[in-house]
Write a protein that holds these residues in place. Structure first.
Motif, PDB file in Angstrom:
ATOM      1  N   PRO A  48       3.436  11.649  10.319  1.00 47.97           N
ATOM      2  CA  PRO A  48       4.739  12.293  10.468  1.00 47.97           C
ATOM      3  C   PRO A  48       5.517  12.377   9.153  1.00 47.97           C
ATOM      4  CG  PRO A  48       4.699  10.144  11.555  1.00 47.97           C
ATOM      5  CD  PRO A  48       3.319  10.403  11.074  1.00 47.97           C
ATOM      6  N   HIS A  49       6.420  13.346   9.099  1.00 48.72           N
ATOM      7  CA  HIS A  49       7.262  13.554   7.913  1.00 48.72           C
ATOM      8  C   HIS A  49       8.141  12.350   7.652  1.00 48.72           C
ATOM      9  CE1 HIS A  49       6.335  17.712   7.087  1.00 48.72           C
ATOM     10  NE2 HIS A  49       6.184  17.848   8.398  1.00 48.72           N
ATOM     11  N   GLY A  50       8.810  12.386   6.501  1.00 47.27           N
ATOM     12  CA  GLY A  50       9.762  11.330   6.164  1.00 47.27           C
ATOM     13  C   GLY A  50       9.318  10.602   4.919  1.00 47.27           C
ATOM     14  N   PRO A  51      10.240   9.822   4.333  1.00 47.12           N
ATOM     15  CA  PRO A  51       9.897   9.036   3.148  1.00 47.12           C
ATOM     16  C   PRO A  51       8.668   8.182   3.433  1.00 47.12           C
ATOM     17  CG  PRO A  51      12.245   8.877   3.631  1.00 47.12           C
ATOM     18  CD  PRO A  51      11.631   9.613   4.785  1.00 47.12           C
ATOM     19  N   ALA A  52       7.718   8.172   2.494  1.00 46.19           N
ATOM     20  CA  ALA A  52       6.434   7.528   2.764  1.00 46.19           C
ATOM     21  C   ALA A  52       6.128   6.493   1.693  1.00 46.19           C
ATOM     22  CB  ALA A  52       5.338   8.576   2.816  1.00 46.19           C
ATOM     23  N   PHE A  53       5.645   5.348   2.129  1.00 40.66           N
ATOM     24  CA  PHE A  53       5.218   4.286   1.222  1.00 40.66           C
ATOM     25  C   PHE A  53       3.738   4.099   1.503  1.00 40.66           C
ATOM     26  CE2 PHE A  53       9.614   4.416   1.726  1.00 40.66           C
ATOM     27  CZ  PHE A  53      10.070   4.259   0.427  1.00 40.66           C
ATOM     28  N   ILE A  54       2.933   4.535   0.532  1.00 41.80           N
ATOM     29  CA  ILE A  54       1.503   4.737   0.783  1.00 41.80           C
ATOM     30  C   ILE A  54       0.692   3.761  -0.056  1.00 41.80           C
ATOM     31  CG2 ILE A  54      -0.333   6.475   0.811  1.00 41.80           C
ATOM     32  CD1 ILE A  54       1.819   8.672   0.706  1.00 41.80           C
ATOM     33  N   LEU A  55      -0.334   3.185   0.544  1.00 46.90           N
ATOM     34  CA  LEU A  55      -1.225   2.264  -0.166  1.00 46.90           C
ATOM     35  C   LEU A  55      -2.626   2.852  -0.191  1.00 46.90           C
ATOM     36  CD1 LEU A  55      -0.064  -1.000   1.643  1.00 46.90           C
ATOM     37  CD2 LEU A  55       0.729  -0.098  -0.571  1.00 46.90           C
ATOM     38  N   ALA A  56      -3.303   2.723  -1.339  1.00 47.13           N
ATOM     39  CA  ALA A  56      -4.690   3.189  -1.433  1.00 47.13           C
ATOM     40  C   ALA A  56      -5.451   2.230  -2.344  1.00 47.13           C
ATOM     41  CB  ALA A  56      -4.745   4.612  -1.970  1.00 47.13           C
ATOM     42  N   ASN A  57      -6.147   1.283  -1.733  1.00 49.07           N
ATOM     43  CA  ASN A  57      -6.971   0.359  -2.513  1.00 49.07           C
ATOM     44  C   ASN A  57      -8.434   0.774  -2.377  1.00 49.07           C
ATOM     45  OD1 ASN A  57      -7.195  -2.185  -4.081  1.00 49.07           O
ATOM     46  ND2 ASN A  57      -8.464  -2.788  -2.350  1.00 49.07           N
ATOM     47  N   ILE A 117       3.475   5.968  -3.815  1.00 54.38           N
ATOM     48  CA  ILE A 117       2.106   5.540  -3.503  1.00 54.38           C
ATOM     49  C   ILE A 117       1.669   4.538  -4.561  1.00 54.38           C
ATOM     50  CG2 ILE A 117       1.058   7.547  -4.685  1.00 54.38           C
ATOM     51  CD1 ILE A 117      -1.339   7.235  -2.772  1.00 54.38           C
ATOM     52  N   LEU A 118       1.010   3.494  -4.091  1.00 55.10           N
ATOM     53  CA  LEU A 118       0.424   2.497  -4.986  1.00 55.10           C
ATOM     54  C   LEU A 118      -1.086   2.679  -4.917  1.00 55.10           C
ATOM     55  CD1 LEU A 118       1.486   0.073  -6.663  1.00 55.10           C
ATOM     56  CD2 LEU A 118       0.996  -1.374  -4.677  1.00 55.10           C
ATOM     57  N   ILE A 119      -1.668   3.007  -6.076  1.00 52.78           N
ATOM     58  CA  ILE A 119      -3.113   3.250  -6.139  1.00 52.78           C
ATOM     59  C   ILE A 119      -3.758   2.115  -6.930  1.00 52.78           C
ATOM     60  CG2 ILE A 119      -4.906   4.821  -7.001  1.00 52.78           C
ATOM     61  CD1 ILE A 119      -2.810   7.075  -6.842  1.00 52.78           C
ATOM     62  N   ILE A 120      -4.724   1.467  -6.321  1.00 54.94           N
ATOM     63  CA  ILE A 120      -5.420   0.375  -7.009  1.00 54.94           C
ATOM     64  C   ILE A 120      -6.905   0.710  -6.967  1.00 54.94           C
ATOM     65  CG2 ILE A 120      -5.829  -2.117  -7.070  1.00 54.94           C
ATOM     66  CD1 ILE A 120      -3.251  -1.941  -4.951  1.00 54.94           C
ATOM     67  N   ASP A 121      -7.541   0.729  -8.124  1.00 57.32           N
ATOM     68  CA  ASP A 121      -8.947   1.126  -8.143  1.00 57.32           C
ATOM     69  C   ASP A 121      -9.562   0.813  -9.485  1.00 57.32           C
ATOM     70  OD1 ASP A 121     -11.288   2.388  -7.070  1.00 57.32           O
ATOM     71  OD2 ASP A 121      -9.906   3.624  -5.882  1.00 57.32           O
ATOM     72  N   TYR A 122     -10.900   0.839  -9.550  1.00 59.08           N
ATOM     73  CA  TYR A 122     -11.489   0.673 -10.863  1.00 59.08           C
ATOM     74  C   TYR A 122     -11.602   2.032 -11.504  1.00 59.08           C
ATOM     75  CZ  TYR A 122     -15.761   1.261  -8.112  1.00 59.08           C
ATOM     76  OH  TYR A 122     -16.701   1.683  -7.235  1.00 59.08           O
ATOM     77  N   GLY A 123     -11.366   2.015 -12.806  1.00 64.01           N
ATOM     78  CA  GLY A 123     -11.379   3.292 -13.475  1.00 64.01           C
ATOM     79  C   GLY A 123     -10.927   3.155 -14.891  1.00 64.01           C
ATOM     80  N   TYR A 124     -10.798   4.307 -15.535  1.00 63.92           N
ATOM     81  CA  TYR A 124     -10.435   4.299 -16.941  1.00 63.92           C
ATOM     82  C   TYR A 124      -9.091   4.960 -17.155  1.00 63.92           C
ATOM     83  CZ  TYR A 124     -13.543   8.277 -16.070  1.00 63.92           C
ATOM     84  OH  TYR A 124     -14.175   9.354 -15.516  1.00 63.92           O
ATOM     85  N   LEU A 148     -10.947  -4.469 -15.159  1.00 64.63           N
ATOM     86  CA  LEU A 148     -11.628  -3.253 -14.696  1.00 64.63           C
ATOM     87  C   LEU A 148     -10.729  -2.463 -13.730  1.00 64.63           C
ATOM     88  CD1 LEU A 148     -14.245  -1.591 -14.508  1.00 64.63           C
ATOM     89  CD2 LEU A 148     -14.980  -3.096 -12.650  1.00 64.63           C
ATOM     90  N   PHE A 149     -10.041  -3.178 -12.863  1.00 68.89           N
ATOM     91  CA  PHE A 149      -9.176  -2.517 -11.881  1.00 68.89           C
ATOM     92  C   PHE A 149      -7.818  -2.208 -12.495  1.00 68.89           C
ATOM     93  CE2 PHE A 149     -11.143  -2.455  -7.660  1.00 68.89           C
ATOM     94  CZ  PHE A 149     -12.359  -3.013  -7.999  1.00 68.89           C
ATOM     95  N   LYS A 150      -7.307  -1.027 -12.140  1.00 69.98           N
ATOM     96  CA  LYS A 150      -6.009  -0.578 -12.640  1.00 69.98           C
ATOM     97  C   LYS A 150      -5.088  -0.320 -11.447  1.00 69.98           C
ATOM     98  CE  LYS A 150      -8.062  -0.074 -16.737  1.00 69.98           C
ATOM     99  NZ  LYS A 150      -9.445  -0.329 -16.368  1.00 69.98           N
ATOM    100  N   VAL A 151      -3.791  -0.384 -11.731  1.00 69.50           N
ATOM    101  CA  VAL A 151      -2.793  -0.110 -10.696  1.00 69.50           C
ATOM    102  C   VAL A 151      -1.854   0.961 -11.228  1.00 69.50           C
ATOM    103  CG1 VAL A 151      -1.071  -1.116  -9.156  1.00 69.50           C
ATOM    104  CG2 VAL A 151      -2.909  -2.559 -10.057  1.00 69.50           C
ATOM    105  N   MET A 152      -1.624   1.980 -10.418  1.00 67.08           N
ATOM    106  CA  MET A 152      -0.721   3.056 -10.818  1.00 67.08           C
ATOM    107  C   MET A 152       0.165   3.394  -9.620  1.00 67.08           C
ATOM    108  SD  MET A 152      -1.769   6.699 -12.545  1.00 67.08           S
ATOM    109  CE  MET A 152      -1.934   7.800 -11.151  1.00 67.08           C
ATOM    110  N   ALA A 153       1.453   3.610  -9.886  1.00 69.67           N
ATOM    111  CA  ALA A 153       2.346   4.061  -8.815  1.00 69.67           C
ATOM    112  C   ALA A 153       2.796   5.478  -9.129  1.00 69.67           C
ATOM    113  CB  ALA A 153       3.553   3.137  -8.690  1.00 69.67           C
ATOM    114  N   VAL A 154       2.865   6.294  -8.098  1.00 67.18           N
ATOM    115  CA  VAL A 154       3.427   7.642  -8.207  1.00 67.18           C
ATOM    116  C   VAL A 154       4.587   7.681  -7.224  1.00 67.18           C
ATOM    117  CG1 VAL A 154       3.001  10.094  -7.779  1.00 67.18           C
ATOM    118  CG2 VAL A 154       1.264   8.698  -8.917  1.00 67.18           C
TER     119      VAL A 154
END
Ligand code: SAH
Length: 360
Positions: free
Chosen positions: A145-154, A231-238, A341-347
């Motif tokens: 559903p619509h509305g302000p969203a607080f999203i997690l993606a590990n 959104i908080l994105i946590i993953d391995y990457g460069y 190795l793992f990085k954290v980025m917020a958008v």
């Protein structure tokens, strides 16, 4: 030859070689034989271990960050707490438990899990059966559903399929999965040169393009700019887009040939955070980080959290907490330590103030 390999070989025999993107999405998401569709791959008996499965400290700190992000947005109600690719549901369970100390946040949110795997959805339902808030499931972010969203993606973005282009004398040509004379799957190259790629590079260089991840990032960033949230994105990457092939297949904690047994190994590629940040900024969103997982967790106070858990722990439990701390924030051995190795980025929405975890 397993059933998925037979199906892929038949498709290639009929239609010609397929892109790596198509191959990877069949391996992971084929409705019947896809890797995530049929199994629970996490944990010591499975293929790999993720941060929330290592220790509750991870989910608790992510939970504190999320409720703070909600507060920094002006405590909107109603708001959505959404997780993409929730695995066993452990992260959401820890986030909801720690959120009991923020009753106004719990009151404001509805909980949504976006999961494509029916097998994992069942595991998530069980994990969250007694959670502080009921969860709802969908297979696509657009259905929440619509509305302000607080999203997690590990560890979601690494599971999105990529394309590879290889530099040849004629130009960049796409790497395809085809068949050899004995009917085995092999990598080959498209006959055609990709006109949009002009980067100079040595012959044999590979560019990995995560177009699916960039599209998802654009969709999320546009939503956050329109409706608020983060959104908080946590993953391995460069951190910087670079040349090279990071495709890997893992089965039972070992690297295996990605073409050997499609659907039976986890197939991933490192996340190109710079490309995701560009996609997010292009929509007008604010980007924080990426920082290393060690930086993020230490700044949010994982040391204090470990010490406070150890006060109530038996000697064996204390040792487990020390080991988990070392795995989550250690940096020396990339096969064991996730800290570097793992990085954290917020958008986030462009008006969001700078948040803890990302201050450098
Ligand atoms: N976040 C979990 C699991 C990571 S594994 C953890 O940290 O333990 C990747 C997860 O994403 C699995 O739950 C998988 O089924 C799910 N997944 C893969 N592709 C997806 C997609 N396109 N949309 C939603 N979920 C997806």
């Amino acid at each position: 030859m397993n059933a998925l390999k037979q199906e892929i070989a038949a498709t290639i025999a009929h239609d010609g070689p397929m892109s790596l993107e198509r191959y990877m999405s069949l391996c992971l998401g084929h409705p019947r034989y896809g890797y995530y569709m049929t199994r629970d791959p996490f944990g010591p008996g499975g293929d790999f271990v993720t941060a929330p499965e290592i220790s509750q400290m991870f989910g608790e700190l992510v939970g504190v960050w999320t409720s703070e992000a909600w507060r920094a947005c002006g405590s909107p109600a109603p708001a959505r707490l959404i997780e993409l690719g929730p695995g066993r549901g452990t992260l959401m369970s820890d986030v909801l438990r720690v959120s009991r100390i923020s009753p106004d946040f719990l009151e404001a949110i509805s909980v949504h899990l976006v999961e494509t795997s029916p097998a994992l959805r069942l595991v998530q339902e069980e994990t969250l059966a007694n959670a502080a808030k009921p969860a709802r499931w969908s297979t696509d972010l657009a259905q929440t559903p619509h509305g302000p969203a607080f999203i997690l993606a590990n560890e979601l973005f690494d599971a999105l399929p990529v394309r590879h282009f290889v530099k040849t004398i004629q130009g960049w040509r796409e790497r395809l999965v085809g068949l050899n004379v004995t009917g085995e799957l092999v990598f080959g190259l498209s006959d055609q040169v990709e006109p949009s790629l002009t980067a100079p590079a040595r012959e044999g260089s590979i560019i990995e393009v995560n177009a699916v991840a960039q599209r998802l990032m654009s969709e999320i960033a546009a939503r956050l700019v329109r409706e608020g949230g983060a959104i908080l994105i946590i993953d391995y990457g460069y951190l910087e887009t670079s040349l090279g092939d990071s495709l890997q297949a893992v089965s039972r904690h070992e690297y295996v040939d990605p073409l050997a047994a499609p659907g039976e190994a986890d197939l991933t590629a490192h996340v190109d955070f710079a490309a995701l940040a560009r996609a997010a900024r292009a929509q007008g969103a604010k980007v924080m980080g990426p920082v290393t997982q060690a930086h993020f967790l230490l700044q949010l106070g994982i040391e204090r959290r470990a010490q406070s858990l150890m006060k109530k722990a038996t000697p064996e439990q204390s040792q487990e907490i020390i080991d988990a701390f070392d795995r989550l924030v250690g940096t020396q051995d990339p096969r064991r330590h996730m800290g570097a190795l793992f990085k954290v980025m917020a958008v986030t929405h462009p008006d969001m103030p700078d948040m803890p975890g990302f201050i450098v």
